[in-house]
Design a protein around this motif. Structure first.
Motif, PDB file in Angstrom:
ATOM      1  N   ALA A  38      -0.576   6.572  -3.921  1.00 41.54           N
ATOM      2  CA  ALA A  38      -0.574   6.019  -3.052  1.00 41.54           C
ATOM      3  C   ALA A  38      -1.689   5.541  -3.439  1.00 41.54           C
ATOM      4  O   ALA A  38      -2.691   6.389  -2.419  1.00 41.54           O
ATOM      5  CB  ALA A  38      -0.098   6.422  -1.540  1.00 41.54           C
ATOM      6  N   TRP A  39      -2.611   4.948  -3.919  1.00 41.60           N
ATOM      7  CA  TRP A  39      -3.295   4.378  -3.832  1.00 41.60           C
ATOM      8  C   TRP A  39      -4.091   3.502  -2.522  1.00 41.60           C
ATOM      9  O   TRP A  39      -3.223   2.563  -2.247  1.00 41.60           O
ATOM     10  CB  TRP A  39      -4.142   3.384  -4.736  1.00 41.60           C
ATOM     11  CG  TRP A  39      -4.064   3.807  -6.367  1.00 41.60           C
ATOM     12  CD1 TRP A  39      -3.529   4.661  -7.192  1.00 41.60           C
ATOM     13  CD2 TRP A  39      -5.757   5.032  -6.743  1.00 41.60           C
ATOM     14  NE1 TRP A  39      -4.053   5.310  -7.959  1.00 41.60           N
ATOM     15  CE2 TRP A  39      -5.205   5.565  -7.455  1.00 41.60           C
ATOM     16  CE3 TRP A  39      -6.940   4.349  -6.075  1.00 41.60           C
ATOM     17  CZ2 TRP A  39      -6.248   6.110  -8.221  1.00 41.60           C
ATOM     18  CZ3 TRP A  39      -7.542   5.822  -6.516  1.00 41.60           C
ATOM     19  CH2 TRP A  39      -7.682   6.469  -7.403  1.00 41.60           C
ATOM     20  N   ARG A  40      -5.397   4.042  -1.598  1.00 41.35           N
ATOM     21  CA  ARG A  40      -5.183   3.227  -0.845  1.00 41.35           C
ATOM     22  C   ARG A  40      -6.903   2.420  -0.427  1.00 41.35           C
ATOM     23  O   ARG A  40      -7.648   3.268  -0.516  1.00 41.35           O
ATOM     24  CB  ARG A  40      -5.538   3.970   0.571  1.00 41.35           C
ATOM     25  CG  ARG A  40      -3.889   4.430   0.625  1.00 41.35           C
ATOM     26  CD  ARG A  40      -3.687   4.678   2.514  1.00 41.35           C
ATOM     27  NE  ARG A  40      -2.330   5.487   2.283  1.00 41.35           N
ATOM     28  CZ  ARG A  40      -1.264   4.412   2.542  1.00 41.35           C
ATOM     29  NH1 ARG A  40      -1.329   3.625   3.018  1.00 41.35           N
ATOM     30  NH2 ARG A  40      -0.179   5.915   2.570  1.00 41.35           N
ATOM     31  N   LEU A  41      -7.033   1.529   0.109  1.00 41.96           N
ATOM     32  CA  LEU A  41      -8.300   1.149  -0.220  1.00 41.96           C
ATOM     33  C   LEU A  41      -8.734   0.575   1.697  1.00 41.96           C
ATOM     34  O   LEU A  41      -7.835  -0.535   2.159  1.00 41.96           O
ATOM     35  CB  LEU A  41      -8.372  -0.625  -0.990  1.00 41.96           C
ATOM     36  CG  LEU A  41      -9.897  -1.439  -1.117  1.00 41.96           C
ATOM     37  CD1 LEU A  41     -10.661  -0.454  -1.265  1.00 41.96           C
ATOM     38  CD2 LEU A  41      -9.836  -2.635  -1.491  1.00 41.96           C
ATOM     39  N   CYS A  42      -8.973   1.331   2.418  1.00 41.50           N
ATOM     40  CA  CYS A  42     -10.034   0.862   3.652  1.00 41.50           C
ATOM     41  C   CYS A  42      -8.291   0.589   4.525  1.00 41.50           C
ATOM     42  O   CYS A  42      -8.126   0.020   5.312  1.00 41.50           O
ATOM     43  CB  CYS A  42     -10.584  -0.474   3.339  1.00 41.50           C
ATOM     44  SG  CYS A  42     -12.157  -0.116   3.601  1.00 41.50           S
ATOM     45  N   CYS A  43      -7.502   1.970   4.099  1.00 42.54           N
ATOM     46  CA  CYS A  43      -6.221   1.896   5.043  1.00 42.54           C
ATOM     47  C   CYS A  43      -5.314   1.078   4.606  1.00 42.54           C
ATOM     48  O   CYS A  43      -4.021   0.749   5.066  1.00 42.54           O
ATOM     49  CB  CYS A  43      -6.543   2.128   6.702  1.00 42.54           C
ATOM     50  SG  CYS A  43      -7.827   3.799   7.293  1.00 42.54           S
ATOM     51  N   LEU A  44      -5.618   0.030   3.688  1.00 43.11           N
ATOM     52  CA  LEU A  44      -4.267  -0.843   3.154  1.00 43.11           C
ATOM     53  C   LEU A  44      -3.549  -0.433   2.054  1.00 43.11           C
ATOM     54  O   LEU A  44      -4.207  -0.421   0.881  1.00 43.11           O
ATOM     55  CB  LEU A  44      -5.435  -2.183   3.164  1.00 43.11           C
ATOM     56  CG  LEU A  44      -6.174  -2.980   4.160  1.00 43.11           C
ATOM     57  CD1 LEU A  44      -6.482  -3.929   3.774  1.00 43.11           C
ATOM     58  CD2 LEU A  44      -4.565  -3.379   5.104  1.00 43.11           C
ATOM     59  N   PRO A  45      -2.432   0.160   1.797  1.00 44.73           N
ATOM     60  CA  PRO A  45      -2.339   0.386   0.706  1.00 44.73           C
ATOM     61  C   PRO A  45      -2.366  -0.759  -0.630  1.00 44.73           C
ATOM     62  O   PRO A  45      -1.709  -1.970  -0.285  1.00 44.73           O
ATOM     63  CB  PRO A  45      -0.646   0.715   1.044  1.00 44.73           C
ATOM     64  CG  PRO A  45      -0.140  -0.431   2.375  1.00 44.73           C
ATOM     65  CD  PRO A  45      -1.490  -0.433   2.894  1.00 44.73           C
ATOM     66  N   LEU A  46      -2.055  -0.055  -1.644  1.00 44.54           N
ATOM     67  CA  LEU A  46      -2.437  -1.692  -3.162  1.00 44.54           C
ATOM     68  C   LEU A  46      -1.186  -0.777  -3.628  1.00 44.54           C
ATOM     69  O   LEU A  46      -0.740  -1.928  -4.742  1.00 44.54           O
ATOM     70  CB  LEU A  46      -3.655  -0.675  -3.633  1.00 44.54           C
ATOM     71  CG  LEU A  46      -5.561  -1.100  -3.214  1.00 44.54           C
ATOM     72  CD1 LEU A  46      -6.763  -1.211  -3.689  1.00 44.54           C
ATOM     73  CD2 LEU A  46      -5.459  -2.883  -2.671  1.00 44.54           C
ATOM     74  N   CYS A  47      -1.154   0.298  -4.467  1.00 41.38           N
ATOM     75  CA  CYS A  47      -0.172   0.536  -4.915  1.00 41.38           C
ATOM     76  C   CYS A  47       0.009   2.206  -4.622  1.00 41.38           C
ATOM     77  O   CYS A  47       0.275   2.606  -4.596  1.00 41.38           O
ATOM     78  CB  CYS A  47      -1.303   1.160  -6.463  1.00 41.38           C
ATOM     79  SG  CYS A  47       0.295   0.823  -8.599  1.00 41.38           S
ATOM     80  N   LEU A  48       1.840   1.913  -5.037  1.00 42.87           N
ATOM     81  CA  LEU A  48       2.712   3.065  -4.711  1.00 42.87           C
ATOM     82  C   LEU A  48       3.185   3.497  -6.240  1.00 42.87           C
ATOM     83  O   LEU A  48       3.991   2.714  -6.496  1.00 42.87           O
ATOM     84  CB  LEU A  48       3.783   2.635  -3.678  1.00 42.87           C
ATOM     85  CG  LEU A  48       4.400   4.266  -3.291  1.00 42.87           C
ATOM     86  CD1 LEU A  48       3.644   5.809  -2.738  1.00 42.87           C
ATOM     87  CD2 LEU A  48       5.363   3.422  -2.497  1.00 42.87           C
ATOM     88  N   LYS A  49       3.528   4.758  -6.573  1.00 44.70           N
ATOM     89  CA  LYS A  49       3.842   5.522  -8.368  1.00 44.70           C
ATOM     90  C   LYS A  49       4.723   6.316  -8.128  1.00 44.70           C
ATOM     91  O   LYS A  49       4.019   7.376  -7.296  1.00 44.70           O
ATOM     92  CB  LYS A  49       2.388   5.172  -9.355  1.00 44.70           C
ATOM     93  CG  LYS A  49       2.132   4.375  -9.106  1.00 44.70           C
ATOM     94  CD  LYS A  49       1.152   4.031 -10.797  1.00 44.70           C
ATOM     95  CE  LYS A  49       0.774   3.047 -11.289  1.00 44.70           C
ATOM     96  NZ  LYS A  49      -0.531   3.350 -12.435  1.00 44.70           N
TER      97      LYS A  49
END
Length: 67
Positions: A38-49
């Motif tokens: 899971a990629w996160r930017l400032c605690c916001l989920p961007l992408c889930l693979k």
């Protein structure tokens, strides 16, 4: 002006199981591991693979499958 990006990748193992076949290098048992990234930017989920990775239990090599 200062611009800072806070990105983080969280990796979690979902499960492991024995895969069919043997390692081509040493003949050991092959394990299939399901991994969720899971990629996160400032605690916001961007992408889930979700990926499946194969590795040998004897020689610890990561194995790659070709379609």
């Amino acid at each position: 002006m200062c611009l800072v990006f806070v990105c983080d990748e969280e990796v979690r193992v979902l499960g492991t199981q024995q895969a069919p076949g043997n390692c081509p290098y040493c003949g050991g048992v092959v394990m299939a591991t399901d991994v969720e990234a899971a990629w996160r930017l400032c605690c916001l989920p961007l992408c889930l693979k979700t990926k499946r990775k194969y590795s040998c239990t004897s020689c610890s090599r990561r194995l790659v499958t070709y379609p």
